[in-house]
Design a protein around this motif. Structure first.
Motif: not given
Length: 286
Positions: A136-151
């Protein structure tokens, strides 16, 4: 869950592509692929992507997802090429739509270019989960570098994109359009609140002199030793450091070709009347 992870390091762009899968299962995901690009000749090639394809086929894997952590500014994505040969769905965070809006204006892209992210097969919501066979994967929103960054968290592993680098290198820059050092600090702290043994996988490594390339570390190591954001560094201290450092950094060599391709999910611009495709170089704009 402890997924099996195969890295592919590209020394030309210091990028790491990952194939993630579970032993005894066929399903896999590819994260942050590279399309080789020669800026002097304006030529693309697929040597890096072909290594990924060979590995997937050798291990009889089935590609479920081709993930982008963000619209990269340092390499072109090979996602469409991989999809053509291996299948899978190309996905990124939903805030790519904001990035598309910024760069459509800068590059004066064709009127038909849509700002809804529809170039991608899927846009992840914050904390959305997805399946990779038994993982199972989980998309984590991690903005800062760009507004759209995901981990992307898959089992005990998190693929952090450009949010963090190895502890002796630090953190991502925040001076691209839509970047925000305050947001980056909070995104990093979100990742560093995960259990200490969580494995963290970098998208890039720019090793200091005397160290070879590396791309795997842990939450504990980052909290103890990251030169920019170890435990005890306040948000105000981080923001002051990041702004001062970013003011000294040159633009990435491939930012102009990369961004205009990557906001298209890796597709090259459409051919013009003479049948040729062109990348634009906006003057005095970035």
């Amino acid at each position: 869950m402890h997924p099996t992870i195969q890295p592919f390091f590209d020394p030309a762009t210091w990028t790491v592509t990952y194939v993630v899968y579970q032993r005894e299962r066929a399903e896999c995901v590819i994260i942050d692929s590279v399309l080789d690009y020669d800026p002097k000749a304006g030529r693309t090639s697929t040597e890096s992507a072909d290594k990924v394809i060979a590995f997937v086929r050798e291990h009889t894997l089935h590609v479920e997802w081709i993930l982008e952590t963000h619209a990269h500014a340092d390499h072109l994505s090979a996602a469409p090429y991989l999809k053509h040969h291996l299948g899978g769905r190309i996905a990124i965070g939903k805030n790519i739509r904001h990035v598309q809006g910024v760069f459509k204006a800068i590059f004066n892209l064709e009127p038909e270019f849509r700002l809804d992210g529809s170039q991608f097969d899927h846009l992840f919501e914050e904390d959305e989960t997805f399946a990779i066979g038994g993982l199972t994967g989980k998309a984590i929103h991690v903005p800062g570098h760009t507004p759209a960054d995901m981990a992307y968290q898959i089992g005990d592993a998190v693929f952090v994109g450009d949010t963090l680098f190895m502890p002796d290198v630090g953190t991502a820059r925040c001076d691209f359009p839509g970047g925000d050092a305050h947001a980056l600090y909070r995104s990093i702290r979100k990742l560093l609140d995960l259990p200490g043994g969580t494995r963290l996988f970098m998208c890039h490594d720019y090793p200091p002199e005397g160290r070879g390339p590396a791309w795997e570390t842990t939450v504990s190591a980052q909290r103890e030793r990251n030169i920019h954001v170890h435990d005890g560094v306040s948000e105000a201290q981080f923001v002051a450091m990041r702004k001062a450092r970013d003011a000294t950094l040159a633009m990435p060599t491939l930012i102009l070709p990369s961004v205009q391709v990557n906001i298209r999910a890796g597709e090259l611009p459409p051919p013009e009347a003479n049948g040729m495709r062109y990348l634009k170089i906006p003057l005095n704009a970035v």
